[in-house]
Design a protein around this motif. Sequence first.
Motif, mmCIF file in Angstrom:
data_model
loop_
_atom_site.group_PDB
_atom_site.id
_atom_site.type_symbol
_atom_site.label_atom_id
_atom_site.label_comp_id
_atom_site.label_asym_id
_atom_site.label_seq_id
_atom_site.Cartn_x
_atom_site.Cartn_y
_atom_site.Cartn_z
ATOM 1 N N UNK A 189 25.493 1.681 -47.899
ATOM 2 C CA UNK A 189 25.671 1.034 -49.200
ATOM 3 C C UNK A 189 26.634 -0.132 -49.111
ATOM 4 N N UNK A 190 27.726 0.060 -48.371
ATOM 5 C CA UNK A 190 28.701 -1.019 -48.194
ATOM 6 C C UNK A 190 28.103 -2.171 -47.386
ATOM 7 N N UNK A 191 27.337 -1.855 -46.354
ATOM 8 C CA UNK A 191 26.651 -2.903 -45.574
ATOM 9 C C UNK A 191 25.735 -3.720 -46.477
ATOM 10 N N UNK A 192 24.997 -3.030 -47.355
ATOM 11 C CA UNK A 192 24.092 -3.738 -48.272
ATOM 12 C C UNK A 192 24.844 -4.647 -49.234
ATOM 13 N N UNK A 193 25.978 -4.188 -49.744
ATOM 14 C CA UNK A 193 26.758 -5.013 -50.674
ATOM 15 C C UNK A 193 27.429 -6.190 -49.956
ATOM 16 N N UNK A 194 27.908 -5.949 -48.740
ATOM 17 C CA UNK A 194 28.498 -7.044 -47.963
ATOM 18 C C UNK A 194 27.426 -8.059 -47.574
ATOM 19 N N UNK A 195 26.238 -7.548 -47.246
ATOM 20 C CA UNK A 195 25.128 -8.445 -46.923
ATOM 21 C C UNK A 195 24.726 -9.290 -48.115
ATOM 22 N N UNK A 196 24.687 -8.664 -49.307
ATOM 23 C CA UNK A 196 24.367 -9.402 -50.534
ATOM 24 C C UNK A 196 25.432 -10.470 -50.795
ATOM 25 N N UNK A 197 26.707 -10.085 -50.644
ATOM 26 C CA UNK A 197 27.803 -11.033 -50.873
ATOM 27 C C UNK A 197 27.715 -12.214 -49.900
ATOM 28 N N UNK A 198 27.374 -11.936 -48.656
ATOM 29 C CA UNK A 198 27.236 -13.006 -47.657
ATOM 30 C C UNK A 198 26.086 -13.949 -48.025
ATOM 31 N N UNK A 199 24.974 -13.365 -48.453
ATOM 32 C CA UNK A 199 23.787 -14.177 -48.754
ATOM 33 C C UNK A 199 24.018 -15.117 -49.919
ATOM 34 N N UNK A 200 24.707 -14.629 -50.990
ATOM 35 C CA UNK A 200 24.886 -15.452 -52.199
ATOM 36 C C UNK A 200 26.284 -16.069 -52.279
ATOM 37 N N UNK A 201 27.081 -15.878 -51.189
ATOM 38 C CA UNK A 201 28.439 -16.420 -51.121
ATOM 39 C C UNK A 201 29.300 -15.923 -52.283
ATOM 40 N N UNK A 202 29.263 -14.602 -52.519
ATOM 41 C CA UNK A 202 30.021 -13.994 -53.616
ATOM 42 C C UNK A 202 31.298 -13.348 -53.084
ATOM 43 N N UNK A 203 32.321 -13.325 -53.919
ATOM 44 C CA UNK A 203 33.536 -12.575 -53.614
ATOM 45 C C UNK A 203 33.222 -11.095 -53.790
ATOM 46 N N UNK A 204 33.730 -10.228 -52.916
ATOM 47 C CA UNK A 204 33.436 -8.801 -53.020
ATOM 48 C C UNK A 204 34.718 -7.985 -52.928
ATOM 49 N N UNK A 205 34.864 -7.035 -53.835
ATOM 50 C CA UNK A 205 35.990 -6.106 -53.828
ATOM 51 C C UNK A 205 35.474 -4.720 -53.491
#
Length: 416
Positions: A189-205
């Motif tokens: 789940x964390x890999x998926x959220x980090x991958x999403x953040x990388x793709x859309x250049x989003x800040x992630x907490x």
Amino acid sequence: MIQSIWKMKKVLAILLALSTLSFIVYLTIGRKNVGSIHKYTSTDDLYVKEKTKLLKNDLQEAATKIQELEEKLEILETRIPKKYPEVKFLNYLKKKRILVTGGAGFVGSHLVDNLMLQGHEVIVVDNFFTGRKRNVEQWIGHENFELIHHDIVNPLFIEVDEIYHLASPASPPHYMQNPVKTIKTNTLGTINMLGLARRVNAKVLIASTSEVYGDPDIHPQPETYWGHVNPIGPRACYDEGKRVAETLTYAYAKQENMQVRVARIFNTYGPRMHMNDGRVVSNFILQALQNEVITVYGSGEQTRSFQYVSDLVDGLVALMESNYTLPVNLGNPVEHTINEFATIIKQLVGGHSTIKNVAEVEDDPQRRRPDISRAKNILNWEPKVSLNVGLQKTVNYFRKELKRFKHSHNKSSNFL
């Protein structure tokens, strides 16, 4: 339309009251007649039984009709334009599109309230393993709110500016119920959220936990402490899952040059906690409210520090808005033994509960207290809500939940 619905509700209440009253009066008169044995015959007895049976049938039929009317009222109420809490207006430059995983959970739903009131667009993603739609129902239908039923173990493709990754069971009974699922949520789940953040250049907490410190050798626990964790114990699925989540976060940050934040969350309590989550606060409050024995695991000399949920939400938002990338403890440094905490709740609730010590839980940390120097210096954050104020709000919430549960149970049972 609203007035007509209120009138119908009043009529239903009056009908129900009259039906019940007539039944009570009839039985009372019947019992008085039965008392006059010298005037009473077997024929009269059969007559009273038959009339009582008929009256019960009439009351049951009335109850069915009332239930049908209530269902129609619920349909009518859905047609009334919903009133939402007032939110700030933000222009397109300031308005963010924010994803909250686990946003229908205890902490997540309070964070959603905060972000919505600020005027942002909020997308909640939850698989409802421990989250509940009722926690965010006040926002359903709002133009700034979206709810997606999704398990983040599977990839998610949306466009967002920020991600608060809170999805994971957080109480021992929940994360031990399916340990493999807990590990998957915190790794895949964390890999998926980090991958999403990388793709859309989003800040992630990433919402980490004080459990990464395990049963600590250092007290209080600073962020520089590496922890003392049993990697194969019953809590390892959560402890090690969160430790890997932190490792993944910093690996992505270094390799992909991403903006990441890590919050190590200590014991948190407040409204919307699960009634059966097995945590200290919910257990003690429910046991006290129901005049049951308050069960303390082990000697009760182990310590915890409890923060109110609104303080945590303020800390999460402050951390996201900061430029700080290393882990930050978010918790209340005021420490209490479990025995002290049980006594505080018993006195606050009242009643006749007694406190009893039972067998200790395996791998239960003996001391837990955050060093929040980093949060104070970097975020200018520290808890504001006192224990008594926060506990009173939580007790009031659980008291209402118990009434609601009993009302629902009675409504689903037979009328007589």
